[in-house]
Design a protein around this motif. Sequence first.
Motif, PDB file in Angstrom:
ATOM      1  N   TRP A 201      18.185  22.462  26.994  1.00  0.00           N
ATOM      2  CA  TRP A 201      17.841  21.431  27.981  1.00  0.00           C
ATOM      3  C   TRP A 201      17.984  20.033  27.385  1.00  0.00           C
ATOM      4  N   LEU A 202      17.559  19.866  26.145  1.00  0.00           N
ATOM      5  CA  LEU A 202      17.683  18.564  25.489  1.00  0.00           C
ATOM      6  C   LEU A 202      19.148  18.168  25.314  1.00  0.00           C
ATOM      7  N   ALA A 203      20.007  19.165  25.040  1.00  0.00           N
ATOM      8  CA  ALA A 203      21.428  18.865  24.826  1.00  0.00           C
ATOM      9  C   ALA A 203      22.073  18.258  26.067  1.00  0.00           C
ATOM     10  N   GLN A 204      21.509  18.531  27.237  1.00  0.00           N
ATOM     11  CA  GLN A 204      22.044  17.973  28.472  1.00  0.00           C
ATOM     12  C   GLN A 204      21.665  16.501  28.647  1.00  0.00           C
ATOM     13  N   ARG A 205      20.709  16.037  27.869  1.00  0.00           N
ATOM     14  CA  ARG A 205      20.253  14.646  27.967  1.00  0.00           C
ATOM     15  C   ARG A 205      20.917  13.826  26.851  1.00  0.00           C
ATOM     16  N   GLU A 206      22.265  13.724  26.946  1.00  0.00           N
ATOM     17  CA  GLU A 206      23.042  13.068  25.899  1.00  0.00           C
ATOM     18  C   GLU A 206      22.652  11.605  25.715  1.00  0.00           C
ATOM     19  N   ASP A 207      22.182  10.977  26.793  1.00  0.00           N
ATOM     20  CA  ASP A 207      21.851   9.559  26.708  1.00  0.00           C
ATOM     21  C   ASP A 207      20.473   9.320  26.107  1.00  0.00           C
ATOM     22  N   GLU A 208      19.776  10.397  25.689  1.00  0.00           N
ATOM     23  CA  GLU A 208      18.434  10.264  25.134  1.00  0.00           C
ATOM     24  C   GLU A 208      18.380  10.938  23.762  1.00  0.00           C
ATOM     25  N   PRO A 209      18.796  10.243  22.707  1.00  0.00           N
ATOM     26  CA  PRO A 209      18.705  10.842  21.372  1.00  0.00           C
ATOM     27  C   PRO A 209      17.258  11.077  20.953  1.00  0.00           C
ATOM     28  N   VAL A 210      16.336  10.339  21.583  1.00  0.00           N
ATOM     29  CA  VAL A 210      14.907  10.527  21.331  1.00  0.00           C
ATOM     30  C   VAL A 210      14.229  10.828  22.665  1.00  0.00           C
ATOM     31  N   PHE A 211      13.506  11.926  22.719  1.00  0.00           N
ATOM     32  CA  PHE A 211      12.782  12.295  23.936  1.00  0.00           C
ATOM     33  C   PHE A 211      11.312  12.429  23.581  1.00  0.00           C
ATOM     34  N   VAL A 212      10.468  11.633  24.252  1.00  0.00           N
ATOM     35  CA  VAL A 212       9.035  11.601  23.959  1.00  0.00           C
ATOM     36  C   VAL A 212       8.261  11.737  25.252  1.00  0.00           C
ATOM     37  N   THR A 213       7.310  12.638  25.280  1.00  0.00           N
ATOM     38  CA  THR A 213       6.439  12.766  26.448  1.00  0.00           C
ATOM     39  C   THR A 213       5.147  13.473  26.055  1.00  0.00           C
ATOM     40  N   ASP A 214       4.064  13.125  26.741  1.00  0.00           N
ATOM     41  CA  ASP A 214       2.815  13.864  26.570  1.00  0.00           C
ATOM     42  C   ASP A 214       2.599  14.834  27.727  1.00  0.00           C
ATOM     43  N   LYS A 215       3.610  14.966  28.606  1.00  0.00           N
ATOM     44  CA  LYS A 215       3.536  15.878  29.748  1.00  0.00           C
ATOM     45  C   LYS A 215       4.884  16.588  29.894  1.00  0.00           C
ATOM     46  N   LEU A 216       5.202  17.459  28.937  1.00  0.00           N
ATOM     47  CA  LEU A 216       6.520  18.102  28.931  1.00  0.00           C
ATOM     48  C   LEU A 216       6.759  18.910  30.204  1.00  0.00           C
ATOM     49  N   ALA A 217       5.733  19.581  30.702  1.00  0.00           N
ATOM     50  CA  ALA A 217       5.907  20.429  31.882  1.00  0.00           C
ATOM     51  C   ALA A 217       6.362  19.632  33.103  1.00  0.00           C
ATOM     52  N   ARG A 218       6.052  18.342  33.127  1.00  0.00           N
ATOM     53  CA  ARG A 218       6.487  17.515  34.258  1.00  0.00           C
ATOM     54  C   ARG A 218       8.005  17.398  34.283  1.00  0.00           C
ATOM     55  N   PHE A 219       8.645  17.360  33.085  1.00  0.00           N
ATOM     56  CA  PHE A 219      10.103  17.239  32.997  1.00  0.00           C
ATOM     57  C   PHE A 219      10.787  18.590  32.824  1.00  0.00           C
ATOM     58  N   TYR A 220      10.089  19.491  32.150  1.00  0.00           N
ATOM     59  CA  TYR A 220      10.658  20.802  31.821  1.00  0.00           C
ATOM     60  C   TYR A 220       9.647  21.865  32.254  1.00  0.00           C
ATOM     61  N   PRO A 221       9.703  22.307  33.498  1.00  0.00           N
ATOM     62  CA  PRO A 221       8.678  23.199  34.065  1.00  0.00           C
ATOM     63  C   PRO A 221       8.382  24.453  33.252  1.00  0.00           C
ATOM     64  N   PRO A 222       9.379  25.096  32.582  1.00  0.00           N
ATOM     65  CA  PRO A 222       9.014  26.302  31.817  1.00  0.00           C
ATOM     66  C   PRO A 222       7.926  26.059  30.773  1.00  0.00           C
ATOM     67  N   ALA A 223       7.740  24.813  30.336  1.00  0.00           N
ATOM     68  CA  ALA A 223       6.723  24.520  29.330  1.00  0.00           C
ATOM     69  C   ALA A 223       5.310  24.749  29.849  1.00  0.00           C
ATOM     70  N   ALA A 224       5.126  24.810  31.161  1.00  0.00           N
ATOM     71  CA  ALA A 224       3.792  25.032  31.723  1.00  0.00           C
ATOM     72  C   ALA A 224       3.233  26.396  31.328  1.00  0.00           C
ATOM     73  N   ARG A 225       4.116  27.334  30.973  1.00  0.00           N
ATOM     74  CA  ARG A 225       3.670  28.686  30.606  1.00  0.00           C
ATOM     75  C   ARG A 225       3.502  28.858  29.099  1.00  0.00           C
ATOM     76  N   TRP A 226       3.758  27.789  28.337  1.00  0.00           N
ATOM     77  CA  TRP A 226       3.654  27.893  26.889  1.00  0.00           C
ATOM     78  C   TRP A 226       2.204  27.857  26.428  1.00  0.00           C
ATOM     79  N   GLU A 227       1.934  28.517  25.333  1.00  0.00           N
ATOM     80  CA  GLU A 227       0.597  28.462  24.760  1.00  0.00           C
ATOM     81  C   GLU A 227       0.387  27.146  24.021  1.00  0.00           C
ATOM     82  N   TYR A 228       1.462  26.673  23.363  1.00  0.00           N
ATOM     83  CA  TYR A 228       1.401  25.415  22.622  1.00  0.00           C
ATOM     84  C   TYR A 228       2.575  24.525  23.041  1.00  0.00           C
ATOM     85  N   GLY A 229       2.386  23.216  22.847  1.00  0.00           N
ATOM     86  CA  GLY A 229       3.493  22.295  23.080  1.00  0.00           C
ATOM     87  C   GLY A 229       3.426  21.568  24.400  1.00  0.00           C
ATOM     88  N   ALA A 230       2.248  21.045  24.753  1.00  0.00           N
ATOM     89  CA  ALA A 230       2.154  20.274  25.995  1.00  0.00           C
ATOM     90  C   ALA A 230       2.899  18.950  25.879  1.00  0.00           C
TER      91      ALA A 230
END
Length: 453
Positions: A129-158
């Motif tokens: 998913w990150l590889a598709q964001r070529e214009d963003e060499p740095v991606f920072v968020t405190d709400k990953l699930a908002r941008f990447y929904p599969p993260a909502a099911r993760w135990e770690y890595g909000a």
Amino acid sequence: NMGVGASMSISIVKDGALWGLIACHHRTPRHVPHAVRAVCALLGQLIALEVGKRVAADRETLRTRNARIRRTLSDAMEQSPDLAAGLLANATDLIALVNGDGVAVCADGRIRTAGRTPRPAQIRRLLGWLAQREDEPVFVTDKLARFYPPAARWEYGAGVLAMRIAPGTDEYLIWFRDEILKTIRWAGDPRKTAGDLLDPGKPLSPRSSFSAYEEQVRETSAPWDAEEVSVADSLRVSIVERSLRAALAHNQELAKHREMLIREINHRVKNSLQLTSSIINLQSRRVTDPASRELFAQAAQRIRVTARTHERLYRDHDGTSVEFGTYLRELCDDLARTYGDATVIVEARRVQLPADTAINLALIANELVTNAFKYAFPDGREGRVTVKFTGDERAWCLRVTDNGVGLPTAFETRRTESLGMQIVEGLSHQLGAKFAATGGTTGADFSVSAAGS
């Protein structure tokens, strides 16, 4: 409703923004004199200065700690040929560098982790998913699930701080932060409407008598601040510099071995050519037939051409290409000194040709120029031979002309019994080039040309 008859507040302003507030209440109406208010304002300013000093001191302490961690990580990377192993040898420091809870080093097609992170399969899908964001060499968020929904099911890595190590690569450094339950304390339920609060049957109160209402914010980590992103980028720059130094050292080592190999090859080739030339010279002395002696002489000349081509390759320190314009001039000058029966004019600009092309063209030029010296000017007459090379490595033309007696009647390059012409025909075929010859009583014109692709 609060049992307060008077209130006063003292603002604590840091860097032009409200940092805090001192709230003062009195149960009965009370007028605060101007002098007291002025002292309170001064107190607010003094507190703001103290806050600024402590924040600056904390920031300097953090920078000192981060500088120490970066040095430790850099030293570990320099001592390890494996980037991930060097970084993860100090996994605790690597995670603490940005106050994370876990880290993943994604390099050389492998994913290696430390601390609390998603599973490797989950991280691999995140990389896609990150590889598709070529214009963003740095991606920072405190709400990953908002941008990447599969993260909502993760135990770690909000929350994540992901950095592509170098542009155009799929290598990443990814820090993870756990979910925290942010508690926002309101003076009541913020979702209640004003109508709910103005119930005639209830006394007016500031949202249920300030009973705490807790709203839990899930799938969210602590936010990443600018200082943490900056120090992570500093580490990324150190990694890139380490990779560049390693590549440079590797190239220097390759160059050293290549130079040794070229020297050894040069030594062996020169010895072999000298041995072959000596054998031919010895054999030619035992031959009395003029035609056979001529064949031996031609063979010796071709060996000399091969030797000169090899010498040019060695002098250029590049076993893959030859600067052909200069080499053609040297070759023709040498031929002119050998035969001395005609003037040779060379027209050729500096052009780099692949070694195999240059060697074959040198042998062709040797045959054509030698034939011109031997057959175009009989009886010692004076003449001129012109050698012209045009084009580049893809499309070129070698042309040899003279102002001698011309070609025999009905001359055909493919049907002649001349060994030299047969050699030129064969070499032209190897180069995928066209060999042509024209001429009358005023001279001969030979050309070998490749149209390129």
